[in-house]
Design a protein around this motif. Structure first.
Motif, PDB file in Angstrom:
ATOM      1  N   VAL A 273      -8.490  50.943  -6.622  1.00 56.46           N
ATOM      2  CA  VAL A 273      -9.627  50.087  -6.293  1.00 56.46           C
ATOM      3  C   VAL A 273      -9.784  48.968  -7.321  1.00 56.46           C
ATOM      4  O   VAL A 273      -9.907  47.791  -6.968  1.00 56.46           O
ATOM      5  N   SER A 274      -9.749  49.331  -8.610  1.00 54.21           N
ATOM      6  CA  SER A 274     -10.010  48.328  -9.650  1.00 54.21           C
ATOM      7  C   SER A 274      -8.965  47.225  -9.655  1.00 54.21           C
ATOM      8  O   SER A 274      -9.267  46.068  -9.963  1.00 54.21           O
ATOM      9  N   SER A 275      -7.713  47.550  -9.293  1.00 55.55           N
ATOM     10  CA  SER A 275      -6.658  46.535  -9.291  1.00 55.55           C
ATOM     11  C   SER A 275      -6.973  45.413  -8.312  1.00 55.55           C
ATOM     12  O   SER A 275      -6.684  44.244  -8.581  1.00 55.55           O
ATOM     13  N   GLY A 276      -7.565  45.761  -7.190  1.00 50.32           N
ATOM     14  CA  GLY A 276      -7.912  44.742  -6.201  1.00 50.32           C
ATOM     15  C   GLY A 276      -8.963  43.774  -6.709  1.00 50.32           C
ATOM     16  O   GLY A 276      -8.889  42.566  -6.440  1.00 50.32           O
ATOM     17  N   TYR A 277      -9.932  44.275  -7.465  1.00 50.34           N
ATOM     18  CA  TYR A 277     -10.970  43.399  -8.010  1.00 50.34           C
ATOM     19  C   TYR A 277     -10.435  42.545  -9.157  1.00 50.34           C
ATOM     20  O   TYR A 277     -10.754  41.356  -9.257  1.00 50.34           O
ATOM     21  N   SER A 278      -9.605  43.132 -10.026  1.00 53.49           N
ATOM     22  CA  SER A 278      -8.992  42.338 -11.093  1.00 53.49           C
ATOM     23  C   SER A 278      -8.099  41.257 -10.503  1.00 53.49           C
ATOM     24  O   SER A 278      -8.072  40.117 -10.978  1.00 53.49           O
ATOM     25  N   GLY A 279      -7.367  41.626  -9.450  1.00 50.69           N
ATOM     26  CA  GLY A 279      -6.509  40.649  -8.786  1.00 50.69           C
ATOM     27  C   GLY A 279      -7.300  39.530  -8.148  1.00 50.69           C
ATOM     28  O   GLY A 279      -6.878  38.365  -8.173  1.00 50.69           O
ATOM     29  N   ALA A 280      -8.439  39.852  -7.573  1.00 50.21           N
ATOM     30  CA  ALA A 280      -9.284  38.812  -6.967  1.00 50.21           C
ATOM     31  C   ALA A 280      -9.704  37.788  -8.009  1.00 50.21           C
ATOM     32  O   ALA A 280      -9.722  36.580  -7.745  1.00 50.21           O
ATOM     33  N   LEU A 281     -10.027  38.261  -9.227  1.00 53.62           N
ATOM     34  CA  LEU A 281     -10.388  37.338 -10.297  1.00 53.62           C
ATOM     35  C   LEU A 281      -9.199  36.460 -10.675  1.00 53.62           C
ATOM     36  O   LEU A 281      -9.337  35.236 -10.820  1.00 53.62           O
ATOM     37  N   THR A 282      -8.023  37.065 -10.832  1.00 51.49           N
ATOM     38  CA  THR A 282      -6.836  36.284 -11.187  1.00 51.49           C
ATOM     39  C   THR A 282      -6.545  35.219 -10.137  1.00 51.49           C
ATOM     40  O   THR A 282      -6.224  34.066 -10.464  1.00 51.49           O
ATOM     41  N   LEU A 283      -6.658  35.570  -8.873  1.00 51.61           N
ATOM     42  CA  LEU A 283      -6.392  34.614  -7.794  1.00 51.61           C
ATOM     43  C   LEU A 283      -7.439  33.503  -7.777  1.00 51.61           C
ATOM     44  O   LEU A 283      -7.111  32.319  -7.597  1.00 51.61           O
TER      45      LEU A 283
END
Length: 666
Positions: A273-283
């Motif tokens: 789950v957390s990877s998706g939110y961190s990825g959203a920030l990076t994108l």
């Protein structure tokens, strides 16, 4: 929109090239990136160039209708270069050379490195300027700060400082070198930060970080100028690495046609789950670099691993879902790394779409499905863009300043940025992440995390936004220093104190100690890291500390100012606090908001004219259900969906809205 792969013809027998290109075309691939690590094959010895093998490979792709991005090979100086010209090798803070390992073994300020880089890039640009298959260039690969301390860097650092400050007196004043008898009386006394100790002047260290970025930008621009000269019709980009990064990507990408990102979401179950939110920030950060669509130049195709243990293999749907996450947040082209797993070298187990078996399997078939979907929807989505309604401010200078002087145990600038962005994402608030120097006039909600370095220009810009009706959210450690990393002599939050209607009378760097704040409605939240003890000067208190010697003192305030409001948060609270506050602020600002998103489900909107395309992504390993405020047309399934959508693990839905749709997930 294009689907692509990273391909290294020099790694494979020539008999495989045609087969691979044919399968790529049948799969839906229309773009390949080549050659960014191939300097030793392109120039086997000094001045002896051999492009024949690359000519043949590019011709193979051309026959299949596949376009080509050529990477300039300057990330991997060949052995003949580093052996003959020792200045190419970077030097660490104790003056030890860092010898070739994997790649990136070069000093950006090395005269030899710059000379031979210009030569190989010029030869490539001239050779491929008119090839019909070549459409773009990637300069180098994943620039980072080498922190080199060689004589070339010392000379360039002095030149950089002279250009910026003009005199030693100005440097001494700007840095406050009078402390610890650090004043300079001649230019040769100034060196890069030798010795590796952290006990150095923070103003000096921050300027060194800025110098390093400018050195990379100069090195990149040497190549960019050549490519523009010989290949004026080609795109020029660079593939940045995922955040956080101390290299200033805003400067790096300023003169590129678009930013490109290498994006590897984590496959571990505990980070599902957390990877998706961190990825959203990076994108969102990548989209904000140039405030425009970007490319993904590398992304996950299988379990990464090499110099570290391999990650878990991507679950069914993972590759497809995260590819659509990239598109949902602004990517216009996706290039997967890599076509086939390498049989040799350091990245043997950084898996490609096809394993060492050379038999296309489950992941490849998922990629084939993804290619079909993207190619089918490309005419619809091409030309659309992502426009956030809220803005989160970000700065590489702030990241570096906090890294130079950590403020409290457990307090990290980028981790807190993740916290705020995650709360916005979970609240269904469409968000841009933008540089502190960008124009902010169109945003009605602005979150400005820890503006530790603050000058009048930024303060005035934010105050004007509030005067004109925006809601500004400030956090602890605002207004501490000027841009030279020198502390202001005034009460915090400095130039924003009047607009915030509050001052900081004292603070406690509580670190990992857990405290509690109580809201006006009686609800409590835990907090840690930092506690500003606030004195309202017109602001209304909306949260108080519950414990320690400052129990009962204000922790969070809000102040009506001009046509807008300023919230000041004196601590770092748990996520639930930000979910409540950001949701309330978004509603006050009249923003679009998608309430009730299940954990791990993300939304984004791409706009094209009056049409809006809503992406709903389940980036988790469990089935989720969302309820739409009506029925809509699914672009993927070409049928009506809603009012409820059942999303399997890593499922994706894209629905078309029109301008007057009232849409809400409940």
């Amino acid at each position: 929109m294009k689907m692509g792969v990273d391909y290294y013809p020099e790694h494979w027998e020539q008999t495989m090239w045609e087969q691979d290109a044919k399968l790529m075309r049948e799969t839906g691939v229309s773009l390949v990136r080549v050659a960014e690590f191939a300097w030793s094959r392109l120039e086997p010895e000094e001045g002896g160039y051999d492009f024949s093998w690359l000519d043949e490979a590019i011709d193979v792709f051309d026959r299949q209708g596949i376009k080509v991005v050529i990477g300039t090979p300057t990330c991997t100086p060949p052995n003949w270069l580093v052996n003959r010209f020792s200045d190419v090798i970077p030097v660490d803070a104790v003056l030890h050379p860092r010898y070739p390992g994997i790649r990136g073994h070069r000093c950006y300020n090395s005269p030899s490195m710059r000379l031979f880089s210009e030569r190989i890039v010029e030869k490539l640009a001239m050779h491929y300027s008119n090839h019909p298959a070549v459409i773009s260039w990637q300069i180098d690969n994943e620039f980072s700060l080498n922190e080199c301390h060689c004589e070339s860097c010392n000379q360039q650092f002095r030149r950089w400082l002279s250009d910026k400050y003009g005199s030693l007196d100005a440097i001494n004043e700007a840095w406050g070198t009078v402390v610890w008898s650090g004043e300079y009386s001649s230019w040769d006394q100034i060196t890069t930060p030798l010795g590796g100790t952290a006990y150095k002047n923070p103003s000096y260290l921050l300027d060194y970080k800025r110098f390093e970025t400018d050195s990379v930008v100069e090195f990149q621009q040497l190549q960019g100028n050549i490519l523009r000269q010989y290949c004026p019709g080609h795109f020029v980009t660079h593939n940045i690495w995922s955040y956080p990064m101390s290299l200033d990507y805003y400067k790096l990408c300023k003169r590129l046609d678009f930013a490109s990102l290498d994006y590897y979401p984590n496959t571990s179950p505990e980070k599902a789950v957390s990877s998706g939110y961190s990825g959203a920030l990076t994108l969102d950060l990548t989209r904000g670099i140039k405030r425009s669509p970007f490319w993904i130049m590398e992304t996950i195709s299988g379990p990464p691993g090499c110099w570290f243990p391999m990650w878990r293999t991507p679950q069914p749907g993972f590759i497809r879902a995260y590819a659509w996450q990239c598109i949902a947040r602004g990517a216009d082209t996706l290039v997967h790394f890599r076509w086939r797993s390498a049989p040799f070298g350091a990245e043997q187990f950084w898996h490609g779409l096809i394993d060492h078996s050379n038999v296309p399997g489950r992941r490849f078939e998922e990629y084939r499905m993804l290619c079909d979907e993207v190619n089918r929807l490309s005419p619809v989505l091409a030309g659309s863009e992502v426009l956030g309604e809220a803005a989160v401010l970000h700065s590489h200078d702030l990241y570096n300043a906090f890294a130079i002087q950590p403020q409290a145990e457990g307090m990290d600038y980028f981790d807190n940025l993740k916290l705020y962005h995650r709360a916005l994402t979970k609240s269904g608030i469409l968000t841009d992440v933008v540089n502190t120097t960008d124009d902010l006039d169109r945003y009605r909600l602005i979150i400005a995390p820890s503006l530790y370095l603050l000058d009048e220009n930024l303060a005035d810009k934010l105050k004007n936004c509030v005067k004109n009706g925006a809601i500004l959210i400030l956090t602890n450690r605002t207004g501490v220093k000027n841009l030279n990393n020198v502390c202001w002599i005034h009460p915090l939050p400095g130039q924003l104190a009047e607009a915030a209607g509050v001052t900081v009378t004292e603070y406690d760097p509580v670190g990992n100690d857990v405290h509690t704040i109580r809201m006006t409605d009686g609800k409590t939240h835990t907090c840690s890291q930092w506690c500003d003890i606030l004195e309202p000067a017109g602001a209304e208190t909306i949260a108080w500390y519950e414990n320690d010697f400052f129990a009962g003192k204000p922790a969070v305030t809000v102040h009506a100012w001009g046509e807008g409001k300023v919230y000041y948060i004196g601590t770092v609270a748990e996520e639930s606090f930000y979910l409540d506050l950001f949701g309330k602020a978004a509603d006050e600002a009249g923003l679009t908001r998608f309430t009730g998103l299940p954990e791990g489900v993300q939304i984004s909107i791409r706009r094209k004219g009056t049409a809006r395309y809503l992406f709903v992504l389940n980036l988790t390993r469990k089935k989720q259900t969302v309820k739409l405020g009506g029925a809509y047309l699914s672009l993927l399934r070409e049928e009506s969906v809603g009012p409820a959508i059942d999303l399997d693990p890593y499922a994706v839905e894209i629905v078309k809205l029109v301008e007057d749709d009232v849409f809400c997930i409940k």
